[in-house]
Design an enzyme around this catalytic site. Structure first.
Site, short mmCIF file in Angstrom:
data_model
loop_
_atom_site.label_atom_id
_atom_site.label_comp_id
_atom_site.label_asym_id
_atom_site.label_seq_id
_atom_site.Cartn_x
_atom_site.Cartn_y
_atom_site.Cartn_z
N CYS A 32 24.44 8.92 5.86
CA CYS A 32 23.26 8.14 5.43
C CYS A 32 23.47 6.64 5.60
CB CYS A 32 22.89 8.47 3.99
SG CYS A 32 24.11 7.94 2.79
N CYS A 47 24.04 9.99 -3.47
CA CYS A 47 24.21 8.57 -3.81
C CYS A 47 24.94 8.40 -5.14
CB CYS A 47 22.86 7.87 -3.89
SG CYS A 47 21.93 7.90 -2.34
#
Length: 130
Positions: A34, A108
């Site tokens: 990402c 995340c």
């Protein structure tokens, strides 16, 4: 994809942003898939009981809204905690504190908790502690 109010708050007004000069520990974590990259800087001091605590903590993150929000939240959760308490903070703690994250953004919170743990390990390695 919808974010909680807490995620939006920590993304638009992140806490503890920046770098600490001469930090006691640095944790770096990234996800090449990402593109998110986090750096967590810690300053360690002893509390009144003589235990080592995270006296100051800052972060620099290059990433999406969730990456910035989780970085901000993990610094808030860890500040003032003993190193043992901070090492026990999990990705679930981070996500739950933000009012949950969309499943696609859960990685995340992994980065934020992992970067914190790496900063503590870096500090302990510098001090010759296991």
């Amino acid at each position: 994809m919808e974010y909680s109010k807490k995620v939006v708050e920590h993304f638009t007004h992140p806490k503890n942003v920046g770098e600490i000069k001469n930090p006691d520990g640095i944790g770096k974590e990234g996800n090449p898939v990402c593109g998110d990259v986090m750096h967590i800087y810690i300053k360690v001091a002893k509390n009144k009981q003589g235990k080592e605590i995270i006296k100051d903590i800052k972060f620099k993150t290059l990433g999406c809204a969730a990456a910035i929000a989780t970085s901000s939240m993990v610094t808030e959760l860890a500040k003032g905690k003993t190193l043992e308490q901070a090492m026990k903070l999990t990705k679930k703690d981070v996500a739950d504190s933000l009012g949950n994250l969309p499943p696609v953004k859960m990685h995340c919170s992994n980065l934020a908790a992992d970067a914190l743990h790496k900063a503590i390990i870096d500090y302990k390695n510098k001090k010759g502690k296991k």
